[in-house]
Design an enzyme around this catalytic site. Structure first.
Site, mmCIF file in Angstrom:
data_model
loop_
_atom_site.group_PDB
_atom_site.id
_atom_site.type_symbol
_atom_site.label_atom_id
_atom_site.label_comp_id
_atom_site.label_asym_id
_atom_site.label_seq_id
_atom_site.Cartn_x
_atom_site.Cartn_y
_atom_site.Cartn_z
ATOM 1 N N GLU A 9 51.740 8.913 -35.080
ATOM 2 C CA GLU A 9 52.365 10.230 -35.263
ATOM 3 C C GLU A 9 51.438 11.273 -35.857
ATOM 4 O OE1 GLU A 9 53.505 7.380 -36.585
ATOM 5 O OE2 GLU A 9 55.672 7.409 -36.874
ATOM 6 N N ASP A 105 55.735 4.742 -36.608
ATOM 7 C CA ASP A 105 56.342 4.079 -37.768
ATOM 8 C C ASP A 105 57.383 3.048 -37.353
ATOM 9 O OD1 ASP A 105 54.759 5.529 -39.430
ATOM 10 O OD2 ASP A 105 56.299 6.953 -40.044
ATOM 11 N N TYR A 313 54.507 1.107 -46.316
ATOM 12 C CA TYR A 313 55.430 2.043 -45.674
ATOM 13 C C TYR A 313 56.477 2.542 -46.665
ATOM 14 C CZ TYR A 313 58.261 4.154 -42.041
ATOM 15 O OH TYR A 313 58.944 5.057 -41.271
#
Length: 853
Positions: A9, A105, A313
């Protein structure tokens, strides 16, 4: 065709990953989402065939939403503005490679981005691979590419269901709210429940009636002159409670001649377990409390730390830690703090009620990295916070001794509680313990004490506290409203919509927010029902787990919502939504001599001439009077409390909000306005705590007067000239902001992400480049000094000093313009490979002074 394409991303994430992959991989960034549901603004009008047939309401609505709930939820997507060049480049590379790895993600949003990329790029579907990883480290990346998979369509369906619901509510209810209440309003499946939390709390606070009570502490002395302070807790075996000064004086007379004897002393050893490692919600709370960061800022910084490979994350609600992570942190604790701080077994934390993800908690990727370099100072602070919680979570418990001493004086019982820390444990890292090493004198049971002083304390009950960002996040999580990954978006939206105001980091409900929630409670109860919102989140989670069909869930929601919408459209007397009516007052309009009325809009509460709606358009009187809310003045809590106590509506007995009309007139308005038309006027001479509220200043553009206004983003001054409409913001310290220059076109400096060019703008954080097509393209960046020097003739005089700054640092790196928020000062810094080098220059005494860290 020997290479593979990897798509992530963000450019930062792409740069970090490319370090761990070989030359056979081309790593590119999609720069976030590339596609979204189409709407009227995004339709290409050239491709729409002209038709004399007028679209009916249903067809028009479907075109606006981009989804068709009447045809099995058919959706129409479009490429987001500014992403055409990115998609073109990705397609070009995709045609030249064997495989395409979608490494977005690992949450639902990331899964949806991966699916959209696959749909947009097209071609042979067998070329696409899905890879996920919890941290951006060499080991994690290599493991991910050894365990490739496919796009999880159930996660995509869950994300689409959430997106479709939000689109339905937003697009279908907004026209009704604009018609019935005020233009600019909207409601949301989750945001409305969040606004209700704030408005309900506001109602509790305004209607709270404080109660007086007293407690008495006694200062006692032993024969050895050892002093102790104790509270009277019981009288005749009942809880000791005094209601007024008279009862206090009576009690003092009873106790001043009594004997005080120690009758009991209990020493107990307690353990206090360490807090769990951070997850998304607790990260947001801890960052807000400990560092003062907003939820939005926290998530922005955390995302950068993740993309740079420093932490795992960030969107997770699981406390799970991998065996590898536990092994490393236990080794670190033993080496740097000693075996005394290491528990025999690792600490395990159970997940929460609504936990949905099987990811790890947020932790450093490498526990050996205690502090990070070449990062934003605030990012460093956030990293250290995450590191501290991770280390502390695997340390031994704090041990302390609790000492409870009891003294009897006839029928009065006195007690004291003392805590003595015996072993710091995890608090060596996280100093969150409130325990004080106050040593109570070692006195035997039966010891007689002598009365030294009597210390009465007057106490008033307090209303529930207003929400801060951290406490609102905690309440959202507690009630299961939304998901931690969406809290930043929720809070940002309700701030921007003007449903609340922020004062000293506390949320105050705006009047328009109160009216909105009152109407929604009656006509759209599900939207503001906490349990319904939580159940819907759970249902969306079950879509991810393939336990519920996403279209069945959408159909059920849409059918119920449509019925409520049709009912709300009816007139109020038939059960429809009530109107936001103007309440007439006895105040005369200064322009047409008609009466003024109390009106509420997104911009706040104000007085509007009743002639506005009673006359034809060309004869309408547009006179308005701004009302300055008590909450917008720097009044004390005592003043605010007294206003609410002394002024109650004569019609419904509810409390009244207080507004200043001018220095000689106040108006008290029932909090149930406009449903209740109660109001009072009070004449007098009123001092203003907010010095600039009634101050008159001149517009620097047209030289007309500027008047104080209250808007959704705070207080400001606005020019009375309708053709000018210049504004000046009022800063938190009460000062008026400096005038800002008009955006300056720089057509020779082109944007990178879209086919347009930059303009130079001035904001709260100094100058910056922004795409000239904003908001179609939201591309922004800091100006290079060499660019300002090249086009110095375009700059206003006050920026010429920036053009004279060093264009490169001592190592040849280009310099950019930055802003110091603490000192409100522009300065120069250099970057290398996207990271600050530590070199900076400040303009002091009319010259540039260089600083090297």
């Amino acid at each position: 065709m020997c290479k593979s394409l990897v798509i992530v991303e963000s450019p930062v994430k792409a740069k970090t990953i490319s370090k761990y992959l070989g030359k056979q991989y081309i790593v590119k960034s999609s720069v976030g989402h590339v596609r979204d549901l189409i709407n009227n603004k995004s339709k290409n009008k050239k491709n729409i065939k002209k038709s004399n047939i007028k679209h009916n309401e249903k067809t028009a609505l479907i075109q606006q939403m981009g989804i068709n709930p009447y045809k099995n939820w058919k959706a129409e997507y479009h490429i987001l503005p500014g992403k055409e060049k990115i998609i073109s480049e990705l397609k070009n590379i995709a045609n030249k490679v064997h495989y395409i790895y979608l490494a977005t993600d690992l949450d639902r949003e990331g899964e949806a981005i991966a699916w959209h990329l696959k749909e947009v790029i097209g071609g042979n579907s067998l070329k696409f691979r899905r890879v996920v990883f919890n941290e951006i480290t060499k080991k994690s990346i290599e493991k991910a590419f050894q365990n490739i998979g496919k796009i999880n369509m159930n996660r995509v369906y869950s994300q689409q269901a959430r997106r479709f619901m939000d689109r339905i509510v937003g697009y279908m209810i907004s026209p009704l709210l604009w018609k019935k209440i005020s233009r600019g309003l909207s409601a949301g499946r989750v945001q409305s429940a969040a606004v209700r939390l704030i408005t309900d709390r506001e109602y509790e606070i305004k209607n709270f009636i404080e109660r007086e009570h007293w407690k008495i502490s006694l200062s006692l002395l032993s024969k050895e002159n050892k002093k102790v302070t104790m509270d009277i807790t019981h009288y005749r075996n009942k809880t000791f409670l005094l209601n007024n000064k008279k009862e206090v004086n009576s009690t003092i007379e009873k106790i001043k001649n009594l004997s005080f004897i120690i009758t009991d002393r209990k020493d107990k050893i307690f353990k206090k377990k360490p807090p769990a490692p951070l997850i998304t919600s607790t990260l947001q709370q801890a960052s807000n409390i400990d560092l003062g960061f907003s939820v939005k800022k926290t998530m922005f910084l955390a995302q950068k730390l993740y993309e740079q490979g420093y932490i795992t994350y960030i969107r997770t609600d699981s406390y799970f830690l991998s065996n590898y992570a536990i092994e490393k942190v236990r080794s670190y604790i033993e080496n740097f703090y000693g075996s005394d701080f290491l528990p025999k077994k690792s600490n395990i934390y159970s997940n929460q009620k609504y936990s949905q993800e099987a990811h790890e908690a947020i932790r450093p990727s490498d526990v050996q990295v205690v502090n990070i370099d070449n990062c934003d100072p605030d990012a460093k602070k956030l990293y250290k916070l995450i590191w501290n919680y991770f280390i502390a979570s695997q340390m031994k418990s704090e041990r302390y001794k609790s000492i409870k001493t009891t003294v009897m004086a006839d029928v009065f019982k006195l007690q004291s509680n003392t805590k003595i820390v015996l072993f710091s444990g995890w608090t060596k890292i996280l100093k969150k313990s409130n325990n004080v090493n106050f040593k109570f004198p070692v006195l035997d049971i039966g010891t007689t004490l002598i009365l030294d002083k009597i210390l009465p304390h007057q106490i008033f009950t307090k209303p529930p506290p207003r929400f801060s960002e951290s406490s609102l996040v905690r309440e959202l999580e507690k009630k299961g409203i939304g998901r931690p990954s969406t809290y930043a978006t929720i809070i940002t939206k309700i701030k921007e919509k003007g449903y609340l105001k922020i004062k000293k980091n506390k949320f105050y409900a705006a009047k328009i927010g109160e009216i909105l929630i009152t109407r929604l409670k009656k006509n759209f109860s599900d939207l503001v029902d906490y349990d319904f919102t939580a159940r819907m989140e759970k249902n969306l989670d079950q879509v991810s787990d393939k336990l519920i069909n996403w279209k069945h869930l959408l159909n059920s929601f849409f059918d119920n919502f449509s019925q409520q919408l049709e009912q709300a459209k009816k007139p109020p007397e038939e059960g429809g939504m009530e109107l936001n009516t103007t309440v007439p007052t006895e105040i005369d309009c200064s322009l047409c001599n008609k009466k003024m009325g109390i009106k509420t809009a997104v911009t706040g509460v104000f007085l509007s001439c009743l002639g506005y709606n009673s006359e034809p358009n060309e004869k309408r009187c547009k006179n308005t009077i701004n009302l300055i809310s008590l909450n917008d003045l720097s009044t004390t809590k005592k003043e605010e409390k007294n206003f609410h106590l002394k002024n109650r509506c004569k019609k419904c007995n509810l409390v009244m909000d207080v507004y200043l009309i001018n220095e000689n007139l106040k108006i008290f308005i029932c909090i149930n306005n406009p449903s209740c038309n109660g109001y009072n006027l009070k004449k007098g001479i009123f001092k203003k705590s907010l010095n600039c509220s009634l101050k008159k200043i001149k517009c620097e553009k047209c030289k007309n007067d500027m008047l104080f206004k209250t808007g959704r983003f705070g207080n400001f001054f606005m020019c009375i000239n309708d053709t000018c409409k210049n504004t000046r913001k009022i800063l938190p310290n009460g000062e008026i902001s400096e005038p800002k220059f008009e955006p300056i076109p720089f057509p020779d400096i082109l944007c990178e992400k879209s086919n347009t060019w930059f303009v130079l703008r001035e904001g709260i954080s100094g100058i910056f480049f922004a795409a000239n097509t904003f908001p179609k393209s939201r591309e922004t960046r800091s100006p290079f000094v060499e660019e300002l020097a090249r086009f110095e003739y375009l700059l206003p005089k006050k920026l010429h000093y920036l053009a004279s700054a060093p264009q490169r640092d001592n190592k040849g790196n280009k310099t950019i313009v930055c802003f110091n928020k603490l000192n409100k000062q522009q300065y120069i810094a250099s970057k290398k490979e996207g990271k600050f080098t530590g070199w900076a220059a400040f303009f002091i005494d009319r010259k540039w002074c260089i600083v090297n860290k």
